[in-house]
Design a protein around this motif. Structure first.
Motif, PDB file in Angstrom:
ATOM      1  N   LEU A   7       0.810  -1.209   0.000  1.00  0.00           N
ATOM      2  CA  LEU A   7       0.000   0.000   0.000  1.00  0.00           C
ATOM      3  C   LEU A   7       0.845   1.262   0.000  1.00  0.00           C
ATOM      4  O   LEU A   7       0.364   2.341   0.295  1.00  0.00           O
ATOM      5  N   GLU A  13       8.820  13.192  -3.161  1.00  0.00           N
ATOM      6  CA  GLU A  13       9.144  13.612  -1.787  1.00  0.00           C
ATOM      7  C   GLU A  13       9.594  12.432  -0.942  1.00  0.00           C
ATOM      8  O   GLU A  13      10.454  12.563  -0.091  1.00  0.00           O
ATOM      9  N   ARG A  16       4.953   7.283   1.005  1.00  0.00           N
ATOM     10  CA  ARG A  16       3.801   7.414   1.861  1.00  0.00           C
ATOM     11  C   ARG A  16       3.241   6.017   2.051  1.00  0.00           C
ATOM     12  O   ARG A  16       3.017   5.297   1.077  1.00  0.00           O
ATOM     13  N   LEU A  18       0.905   3.193   4.914  1.00  0.00           N
ATOM     14  CA  LEU A  18       0.098   3.040   6.119  1.00  0.00           C
ATOM     15  C   LEU A  18       0.913   2.250   7.122  1.00  0.00           C
ATOM     16  O   LEU A  18       1.511   1.234   6.786  1.00  0.00           O
ATOM     17  N   ASP A  22      -0.778   0.313  13.034  1.00  0.00           N
ATOM     18  CA  ASP A  22      -2.148   0.749  13.294  1.00  0.00           C
ATOM     19  C   ASP A  22      -2.827   1.356  12.082  1.00  0.00           C
ATOM     20  O   ASP A  22      -3.925   1.901  12.187  1.00  0.00           O
ATOM     21  N   THR A  24      -2.196   3.978  10.359  1.00  0.00           N
ATOM     22  CA  THR A  24      -2.197   5.430  10.139  1.00  0.00           C
ATOM     23  C   THR A  24      -1.219   5.780   9.016  1.00  0.00           C
ATOM     24  O   THR A  24      -0.195   5.127   8.851  1.00  0.00           O
ATOM     25  N   PRO A  25      -1.532   6.823   8.252  1.00  0.00           N
ATOM     26  CA  PRO A  25      -0.651   7.197   7.147  1.00  0.00           C
ATOM     27  C   PRO A  25       0.680   7.753   7.671  1.00  0.00           C
ATOM     28  O   PRO A  25       0.706   8.494   8.646  1.00  0.00           O
ATOM     29  N   MET A  26       1.764   7.373   7.030  1.00  0.00           N
ATOM     30  CA  MET A  26       3.087   7.869   7.427  1.00  0.00           C
ATOM     31  C   MET A  26       3.846   8.273   6.169  1.00  0.00           C
ATOM     32  O   MET A  26       3.531   7.831   5.065  1.00  0.00           O
ATOM     33  N   LEU A  27       4.843   9.098   6.370  1.00  0.00           N
ATOM     34  CA  LEU A  27       5.655   9.538   5.237  1.00  0.00           C
ATOM     35  C   LEU A  27       7.123   9.354   5.589  1.00  0.00           C
ATOM     36  O   LEU A  27       7.573   9.789   6.645  1.00  0.00           O
ATOM     37  N   THR A  29      10.805  10.234   4.097  1.00  0.00           N
ATOM     38  CA  THR A  29      11.582  10.930   3.068  1.00  0.00           C
ATOM     39  C   THR A  29      13.034  10.496   3.196  1.00  0.00           C
ATOM     40  O   THR A  29      13.427   9.949   4.227  1.00  0.00           O
ATOM     41  N   HIS A  32      14.431  12.133   6.295  1.00  0.00           N
ATOM     42  CA  HIS A  32      13.891  11.510   7.507  1.00  0.00           C
ATOM     43  C   HIS A  32      14.572  10.156   7.761  1.00  0.00           C
ATOM     44  O   HIS A  32      14.979   9.824   8.878  1.00  0.00           O
TER      45      HIS A  32
END
Lengths: 304, 494
Positions: A7, A13, A16, A18, A22, A24-27, A29, A32
């Motif tokens: 997914l 950038e 992205r 999940l 849990d 939740t959307p995360m990003l 880079t 990062h």
């Protein structure tokens, strides 16, 4: 970033996805990713790359991923705070297209990272494609930098990749196969779970020097029968086979190094395959071909 | 040539006991031939299929102070169409003995062989005149007294517990470790005693082929019925077998006070196979005169993700309120706790790792988590018993006061873990029809648990959360690494 996450959505950038925990959307880079690895403090850190399944037919997307990996490498190098204490490895991409791989090698080598990884392999591609890509890359890489082929683990793959010029590897297979009840031996992988080992009171592998197989001081004297007794029942069977399998892989690489230093690596390869296959006709074609390409003819006895 | 009779009095030295001929707590040393002596009161490990769960034999030897292990024969007796004889009995190992060799038990440790696991699964078939029903990984089987005797002579344990006719009650929950043998019928109780008497007598008869094989040390079973029901059996033990016995295996510690009526049996070492659900019950066993405990809650508590945290004697400042007996390592409060499981603990897990790592291992379902918990929990118990021995040896003895304080300072129950356990096998726990699964399934068919909003978002059809309110997920996280480090691995956009 290996797309084990189906997914994930990759943009210029970053990635992205999940959260596997849990949802939740995360990003993530490149900056990062490096920032996190700087905090963790490992000796080797890896760039964030854009990986496609090697077998993907989408040539355009493959090129995009390769070029993006190069751009992300620049961002990773710029974000890297500890270049004196942590070694940033680039990851060469480009799928099975040797031209694209060459281009990627050229670009990444120019960025002069302390080590170079060959990525995107071990994803279900044919073995001769894999060898072709490794060989293409290693031929273009500088001599004095470690070459790391990511995700490689079968003993055959290791010894052939070493012949093709690779230096280091990582793989979950030896420990995962241990958890499934299989032991690696120099004569091939054996399924200890099989009932033929129920009454086998020999060591997991005769002559092995691991803690399980040796007796006396520091040795456990574990029998195949005892491992069989507990496979898929108590976790200890997984622990014992993991000890054995990891020792086997480390020892295999030690023997490979010794053979290279003694200038006897071709003989080592002959012996390695002879131990697994009693008949030369059974040797895997891809290995024979790949080794012929670097001057080792497994099917002849001449260069022992 | 007749081999010298094994004599419990020779291998068990009482260093300090109760005054007079009563039965109560005592300090001693148990030395089995060729094995490292252990100081008593102490405990031995309980194995599953020949192994302390999650601990490889090298770790048992190096990372625990265990002096012995309890091994159940039923763990080795499964037969299949292809495998008609248990491999343990096929093994030839002259020098160290098949049981030791097969299970790779460290050579300094002694093995205690019993017929059934501890705690055992109840068999619906029941026992017969000359056999008991055992539960193997391939189902229930009959084990006759004669077969048991042959198995013992082949497997060669250091200590054997002859067959006892017992019934086990069915547990209702997986975590329940206190399984009483709630036999109420007095007729059944009498039969239990009679059969056990007969089986013990048969056990000592010379073997059919007339060969003089040295028996292992024999610990006679004391049954979980009242003294009034089994006093005749005690008499028989005293009169006919006391020189042949090396110890007693006590299935219900409540019969111990009445041992004082049977002088010759008093000086034998006592191994408890009674159930314990808390350290308080372990203390009670010691108070009643048990020398070696089998701490039946120990393996289960590690599986539940609990790090034990009690000591004996208990800490003195009682102002801290009631203390817990253990710490639930699943609890999110340990997420970033870079401190030992228990401050000052000298075990491998506490000196090399910290709570945050252990919490992470449990969450990641890495087997190493349970390994480290086992190392820690076994050490806590070893220290607990060392404390008990020191308080019994002290002058004046401080044991009774320690027990009182322990009850006041600590919670009366062990915490229950909140996470998933390692997979349970049929021989661990037998579920009944309609029971829920112990653990939630690790994964399900994707998308069946329908959250239309989430599914829509994934498919790019809907926008929810902050994005729906016009806020973008920050492309570059507005936190630096130090802050991210504090929060966890990667920032979660909320």
């Amino acid at each position: 970033m290996v797309s084990l996450l189906t997914l994930a959505n990759i943009t210029e950038e970053g990635v992205r996805f999940l959260s596997p925990h849990d949802g939740t959307p995360m990003l993530l880079t490149p900056e990062h990713s490096i920032s996190l690895q700087n905090t963790i403090g490992s000796d080797i850190i890896m760039q964030l790359d854009d990986v496609l399944v090697t077998t993907s037919p989408d040539h355009k997307r493959m090129r995009e991923a390769m070029e993006r990996s190069v751009r992300w490498l620049d961002r990773c190098i710029a974000a890297h705070k500890n270049p004196d204490t942590q070694n940033l490895f680039c990851i060469i991409q480009g799928g099975l297209d040797t031209e694209m791989r060459k281009e990627c090698c050229k670009e990444m080598v120019a960025r002069d990272t302390p080590g170079i990884a060959i990525g995107g392999l071990s994803g279900g591609e044919a073995k001769d494609d894999f060898c072709r890509v490794v060989k293409t890359c290693t031929e273009l890489l500088p001599e004095l930098k470690p070459r790391y082929v990511m995700g490689i683990g079968y003993p055959e793959d290791l010894v052939v990749s070493v012949a093709l010029g690779a230096d280091m590897f990582d793989c979950v297979w030896p420990t995962r196969t241990a958890r499934f009840g299989s032991a690696i031996t120099k004569h091939g992988v054996i399924k200890i779970k099989s009932s033929e080992y129920a009454n086998d009171f020999g060591p997991i592998e005769e002559g092995c020097g691991c803690a399980c197989c040796t007796k006396g001081e520091g040795g456990l004297g574990i029998t195949r029968a005892f491992v069989h007794h507990n496979v898929a029942k108590e976790t200890i069977a997984a622990h014992l086979l993991t000890i054995h399998n990891v020792w086997y892989q480390l020892n295999l690489m030690k023997e490979a190094r010794d053979a290279i230093i003694a200038d006897e690596y071709p003989a080592f390869l002959h012996q390695f395959f002879a131990n697994i296959y009693s008949d030369k006709a059974d040797y895997p074609k891809w290995a024979v071909e790949a080794l012929r390409g670097v001057g080792v003819d497994l099917l002849s006895d001449s260069n022992i | 040539m007749v081999a010298p009779e094994p004599d419990g009095r020779a291998m068990f030295k009482i260093l300090k006991g109760v005054v007079g001929d009563g039965v109560g707590p005592r300090v001693g040393t148990l030395s089995l031939p060729k094995r490292r002596p252990i100081d008593t009161p102490n405990f031995i490990g309980v194995t599953a299929r020949g192994a302390i769960p999650h601990l490889t034999p090298d770790n048992v030897g190096k990372r625990s102070e265990l002096g012995g292990v309890y091994i159940a024969l039923e763990d080795f007796m499964e037969t299949t169409r292809k495998k008609t004889s248990p491999p343990l009995l096929e093994m030839n190992s002259e020098d160290i003995g098949p049981l030791h060799s097969f299970t790779a038990t460290p050579s300094h440790m002694f093995t205690v062989l019993g017929a059934r696991r501890h705690p055992a699964i109840n068999s619906p078939i029941g026992n017969a005149k000359d056999s008991i029903s055992i539960f193997t990984s391939t189902g229930f089987q009959k084990l006759t007294n004669e077969a048991y005797r042959q198995c013992v002579s082949k497997a060669r344990p250091d200590v054997v517990i002859p067959l006892a006719d017992m019934t086990y009650s069915q547990t209702t929950t997986f975590t329940e470790t206190k399984r009483r043998t709630n036999v109420t019928s007095s007729k059944r109780q009498l039969r239990m005693v009679e059969r056990t008497e007969d089986w013990l007598a048969e056990f000592f008869e010379p073997s059919e082929d007339g060969s003089e094989k040295a028996l292992p040390s024999v610990f006679a079973p004391l049954l979980p019925v009242s003294y009034a029901t089994q006093w005749e059996y005690f008499n028989q033990l005293e009169q006919d077998f006391s020189t042949k016995l090396s110890g007693l295996a006590v299935y219900d510690v409540d019969v111990l006070p009445d041992l004082s009526n049977h002088g010759p049996l008093v000086s034998l070492p006592r191994l408890s196979l009674d159930y314990t659900a808390t350290p308080q019950e372990v203390l009670r066993q010691v108070q009643l005169g048990v020398d070696i405990c089998t701490v039946s809650f120990l393996n289960g508590i590690s599986d539940a993700g609990i790090a034990l945290s009690f000591t004996f004697p208990p800490p003195s400042n009682s102002s801290a309120g009631i203390r817990p007996l253990g710490i639930n390592m699943w609890s999110p409060e340990h997420e970033v706790a870079v401190k030992p499981l228990v401050e000052g603990c000298k075990c491998y897990a506490c000196t090399k790792h910290h709570r945050a790592f252990l919490h992470h291992l449990l969450n990641a379902k890495e087997m190493l988590g349970w390994t480290l918990l086992q190392v820690h929990n076994y050490q806590v118990l070893s220290d607990f018993f060392a404390g008990i021995r020191a308080s019994l040896s002290a002058d004046p003895p401080a044991f009774e006061k320690g027990c009182d304080d322990f009850t006041k300072v600590y919670d009366s129950e062990l915490p229950t873990g909140t996470g998933t356990r390692p997979r349970a096998r049929g021989y661990h726990f037998k579920s009944r029809g309609g029971d829920d699964k112990i653990n939630r399934p690790a994964w399900e068919k994707y998308g069946t648990e329908s959250d239309p909003a989430l599914a829509g978002e994934m498919a790019g059809l809907a926008v929810t959360g902050p994005a729906a309110e016009g806020k973008e997920t920050p492309l570059v996280p507005d936190a630096d690494a130090a802050e991210l480090d504090r929060q966890g691995f990667a920032e979660i956009s909320k």
